[in-house]
Design a protein around this motif. Structure first.
Motif, PDB file in Angstrom:
ATOM      1  N   GLU A  35      -0.232  -3.811  81.015  1.00 17.62           N
ATOM      2  CA  GLU A  35       0.060  -2.642  81.554  1.00 17.62           C
ATOM      3  C   GLU A  35       1.964  -2.876  80.786  1.00 17.62           C
ATOM      4  O   GLU A  35       2.729  -2.323  80.211  1.00 17.62           O
ATOM      5  CB  GLU A  35       0.402  -2.080  82.414  1.00 17.62           C
ATOM      6  N   VAL A  36       1.967  -4.540  81.074  1.00 16.17           N
ATOM      7  CA  VAL A  36       3.332  -4.870  80.810  1.00 16.17           C
ATOM      8  C   VAL A  36       3.029  -4.871  79.946  1.00 16.17           C
ATOM      9  O   VAL A  36       4.921  -4.145  79.132  1.00 16.17           O
ATOM     10  CB  VAL A  36       3.689  -6.474  81.581  1.00 16.17           C
ATOM     11  N   ASP A  37       2.553  -5.057  78.656  1.00 21.08           N
ATOM     12  CA  ASP A  37       3.313  -5.975  76.643  1.00 21.08           C
ATOM     13  C   ASP A  37       3.199  -4.185  76.833  1.00 21.08           C
ATOM     14  O   ASP A  37       4.106  -3.618  76.014  1.00 21.08           O
ATOM     15  CB  ASP A  37       1.616  -6.089  76.552  1.00 21.08           C
ATOM     16  N   LYS A  38       2.355  -2.560  77.020  1.00 21.76           N
ATOM     17  CA  LYS A  38       2.620  -1.912  76.726  1.00 21.76           C
ATOM     18  C   LYS A  38       4.205  -0.994  76.775  1.00 21.76           C
ATOM     19  O   LYS A  38       4.655  -0.530  75.894  1.00 21.76           O
ATOM     20  CB  LYS A  38       1.978  -0.789  77.224  1.00 21.76           C
ATOM     21  N   LEU A  39       4.313  -1.369  78.263  1.00 23.41           N
ATOM     22  CA  LEU A  39       6.109  -1.277  79.066  1.00 23.41           C
ATOM     23  C   LEU A  39       7.289  -2.166  78.559  1.00 23.41           C
ATOM     24  O   LEU A  39       8.076  -1.191  77.436  1.00 23.41           O
ATOM     25  CB  LEU A  39       6.031  -1.800  80.206  1.00 23.41           C
ATOM     26  N   GLN A  40       6.954  -2.968  77.429  1.00 18.67           N
ATOM     27  CA  GLN A  40       7.690  -4.154  77.014  1.00 18.67           C
ATOM     28  C   GLN A  40       7.661  -3.347  74.977  1.00 18.67           C
ATOM     29  O   GLN A  40       8.792  -3.445  75.065  1.00 18.67           O
ATOM     30  CB  GLN A  40       7.164  -4.784  76.592  1.00 18.67           C
ATOM     31  N   ASP A  41       6.701  -2.737  75.135  1.00 20.08           N
ATOM     32  CA  ASP A  41       6.459  -2.112  73.512  1.00 20.08           C
ATOM     33  C   ASP A  41       7.826  -0.690  74.251  1.00 20.08           C
ATOM     34  O   ASP A  41       8.334  -0.639  72.505  1.00 20.08           O
ATOM     35  CB  ASP A  41       5.673  -2.204  73.166  1.00 20.08           C
ATOM     36  N   MET A  42       7.282  -0.226  75.238  1.00 17.54           N
ATOM     37  CA  MET A  42       8.099   1.379  75.065  1.00 17.54           C
ATOM     38  C   MET A  42       9.712   0.927  75.014  1.00 17.54           C
ATOM     39  O   MET A  42      10.534   2.136  74.463  1.00 17.54           O
ATOM     40  CB  MET A  42       7.447   1.912  76.234  1.00 17.54           C
ATOM     41  N   PHE A  43      10.087   0.090  75.888  1.00 15.91           N
ATOM     42  CA  PHE A  43      11.901  -0.328  75.471  1.00 15.91           C
ATOM     43  C   PHE A  43      11.848  -0.425  74.108  1.00 15.91           C
ATOM     44  O   PHE A  43      13.152  -0.618  74.202  1.00 15.91           O
ATOM     45  CB  PHE A  43      11.875  -1.759  76.724  1.00 15.91           C
TER      46      PHE A  43
END
Length: 108
Positions: A35-43
């Motif tokens: 989930e953190v990786d996905k959020l980082q991609d979104m940022f």
């Protein structure tokens, strides 16, 4: 997968674990590494969209509401807040709901 606590600063796109936290964050979430990786991609996508909107800002005759670059930026930012709301602590969810950045039906 085990969830861990992370502190998020949307403006800078920073995500910090408690031992790294400097106190300069807006939201607290519980998330897995995926989930953190996905959020980082979104940022990262948001940062690219910001570059596009900066270039677009020099074109004076285009209105904000009819601009695909701004639409992409706004859509990405909404998705970030949606994910933060989903993963957030009760205080984080309450704060995001008070900001009115998500459609009404998602805040209930």
């Amino acid at each position: 997968m085990e969830k861990k606590t992370y502190y998020i600063a949307v403006g800078s796109g920073e995500m910090q674990e408690p031992e790294e936290a400097t106190g300069n964050f807006e939201f607290e979430i519980q998330a897995t590494e995926e989930e953190v990786d996905k959020l980082q991609d979104m940022f990262e996508e948001l940062a690219m969209n910001e570059e596009d909107t900066a270039v677009r800002a020099t074109i004076q005759y285009r209105e904000y509401r009819s601009d695909k670059e701004n639409d992409a930026h706004d859509g990405n930012l909404t998705e970030i807040y949606r994910m933060l709301h989903e993963l957030g602590t009760p205080d984080t969810r309450k704060h995001i709901e008070a900001m009115n950045v998500l459609p009404r039906h998602e805040r209930l």
